[in-house]
Design a protein around this motif. Sequence first.
Motif, mmCIF file in Angstrom:
data_model
loop_
_atom_site.group_PDB
_atom_site.id
_atom_site.type_symbol
_atom_site.label_atom_id
_atom_site.label_comp_id
_atom_site.label_asym_id
_atom_site.label_seq_id
_atom_site.Cartn_x
_atom_site.Cartn_y
_atom_site.Cartn_z
ATOM 1 N N GLY A 4 0.789 -1.225 0.000
ATOM 2 C CA GLY A 4 0.000 0.000 0.000
ATOM 3 C C GLY A 4 0.822 1.276 0.000
ATOM 4 N N HIS A 61 -11.555 -9.658 -0.600
ATOM 5 C CA HIS A 61 -11.694 -9.410 -2.039
ATOM 6 C C HIS A 61 -12.338 -10.582 -2.774
ATOM 7 C CE1 HIS A 61 -8.128 -6.354 -1.774
ATOM 8 N NE2 HIS A 61 -9.244 -5.904 -1.220
ATOM 9 N N HIS A 115 -2.978 -5.122 3.549
ATOM 10 C CA HIS A 115 -4.421 -4.823 3.571
ATOM 11 C C HIS A 115 -5.264 -6.082 3.746
ATOM 12 C CE1 HIS A 115 -4.247 -6.229 -0.486
ATOM 13 N NE2 HIS A 115 -3.628 -5.173 -0.943
ATOM 14 N N CYS A 141 -6.162 -8.391 1.850
ATOM 15 C CA CYS A 141 -7.169 -8.596 0.791
ATOM 16 C C CYS A 141 -8.529 -8.058 1.214
ATOM 17 C CB CYS A 141 -7.275 -10.071 0.397
ATOM 18 S SG CYS A 141 -5.814 -10.663 -0.437
ATOM 19 N N GLU A 189 -9.283 -4.322 1.150
ATOM 20 C CA GLU A 189 -9.010 -2.880 1.030
ATOM 21 C C GLU A 189 -10.156 -2.013 1.516
ATOM 22 O OE1 GLU A 189 -6.870 -1.242 -2.322
ATOM 23 O OE2 GLU A 189 -6.178 -3.248 -2.890
ATOM 24 N N MET A 227 -9.715 -1.328 5.108
ATOM 25 C CA MET A 227 -8.643 -0.364 5.372
ATOM 26 C C MET A 227 -9.158 1.068 5.144
ATOM 27 S SD MET A 227 -6.173 -2.429 6.226
ATOM 28 C CE MET A 227 -7.278 -3.737 6.729
ATOM 29 N N HIS A 228 -9.904 1.265 4.051
ATOM 30 C CA HIS A 228 -10.470 2.596 3.786
ATOM 31 C C HIS A 228 -11.411 3.010 4.907
ATOM 32 C CE1 HIS A 228 -9.770 1.775 -0.763
ATOM 33 N NE2 HIS A 228 -8.682 2.219 -0.168
ATOM 34 N N ALA A 240 -2.830 0.073 5.850
ATOM 35 C CA ALA A 240 -2.550 -1.341 6.110
ATOM 36 C C ALA A 240 -2.625 -1.543 7.618
ATOM 37 C CB ALA A 240 -1.152 -1.694 5.609
#
Lengths: 151, 412
Positions: A40, B130, B368, B370, B372, B375-376, B382
């Motif tokens: 990232g 994901h 992350h 898998c 993401e 994480m957002h 991460a």
Amino acid sequence: MNDLRDLYQEIILDHNRNPRNFRKIEGATVTLEGHNPLCGDRYTIYLLLDDDIVKDISFTGAGCAISKASASVMTAMLKGKTRAEAEALFQQFHEVATGHAPIGNAQLESLGKLGVFAGVREFPMRVKCATLAWHTMHNGLEGKHEGATTE
Amino acid sequence: MLTAELAPLDVETLRQDFPILGRVVRGKPLVYLDNAATTQKPQQVIDAISRYYSETNSNVHRGVHYLSEQATLQYEGARRRVAKFLNAESAHEIIFTRGTTEAINLVAASFGRKFLREGDEVILTEMEHHSNIVPWQMACDASGATLRVVPINDEGELLMDQFRQMLNPRTKLVAAVHLSNALGTINPAAEIIELAHAAGARVLIDGAQAVSHLPVDVRALDADFYVFSGHKIFGPTGIGVLYGKTELLESMPPYQGGGDMIRSVSFQRTTYNDIPYKFEAGTPHIAGAIGLAAALDYVEGVGLERIAAWEHELLEYGTELLQNIPGLRLIGTARQKSSVLSFVLESAHPHDIGTIIDSQGVAIRTGHHCAEPVMHRFGVPATARASVAFYNTRQELEVLASAIHNVNQLFS
């Protein structure tokens, strides 16, 4: 902890804490993003070119200590250099971080701040962290419009 | 919730079953805390796979010779073993896949082709891996259906009220994780299924993390689809499971074409085999299925309720140790939680944490995971994630905590 101290040398910790040239350049000649999807890390490199000279260089973004210190050291080294000098430093850095030929103490000394990144050789998973900003800068100088990605 | 009369695990003895746990890495005894990524294998599983290749190896289903008959018996025995593990009604409801990812792709492609139309809706949660997002995006692209996402709160719990409001007659499928790999949240699977069924939707539960940490009963849950991977429950990689209700599997078109999935083939007309074979084209991972069956024997021998009780103790102890570290923030603090300690440090990026504590022999995951969107949601690029299995000890968590203290020191 010996290998670890080779990786996280004082210069790296210092540049991570207080990154140099950590800002945007308004009206930059080249603005390019570099991304390491694995962890990232994401940086934008700004280059202000005056003919053949890197008049100013800076970066923004976020990532691990190795990638941030590498970007910071790079900007500090390249300011005022010609394209050819920047390219030569890129090659030199690449050899330091990824090469297999042993580096002697005298050579380490001559490499200056680049030498501190020799520690990443012992950490194959971290090489991409160290090279991200440099690859992005390199692509920028080559006139590539796609950012670097280390995957 | 967990009964006191359960005899505690003899962790030190159980650890002897796992040869890799005795390894020294980076000059230190291995502290393996990356179990959400993959679990280690007991000797019993390693032996079952080795025995199959040494004594029984042969192709299944079509041979009339002795070895083929034995291989078929063992492979189909593994299917019955999985059915019993999940409390499925019938072994033909168990489809062997490469893993959770392929199982979800199978459902998204096949169920999607049959049941998803323009204007339909598929509901996911914000905490999906994901592998439980992308196949549904592909199915929605192909069908014109719309993807909707149930948000989570700051603790990492599903907002069930929003889920209730999202359900409507256009909802065709709900896909939700049972135990989140990034947060450790245990979702209320039974309630999700009941609400979705009331709206006329089918439900897929991603049990990749759940099956090694809590008892799962697909009939008690009334799950339409339940999926998991062998390698996350002490079995081999490359083998996974799709459980599906008979009527659904029978109504769905094949996923891949090839040998074994047909009844007869001509250039004019091909007829498909019955389930489960309709969904198993080609030579399957026979050794993987046999290894998985051995892993399930092993886990049930230890006892999932005893495992859950011990891991709960580990989670509480680990949480306490980590919360005492200056600058450490836990990501994922759901009330119903298991096995996962996801965190960030003020002083250091997760990637640096991972490298530094690896030098102490401690294996965790950074990145992350898998997930993401998670994480957002938490505003981090991460996290560092320690994840336990039943073979982990309190002392290993102390090594972890001390290694994280070292990170703080180095970066102070």
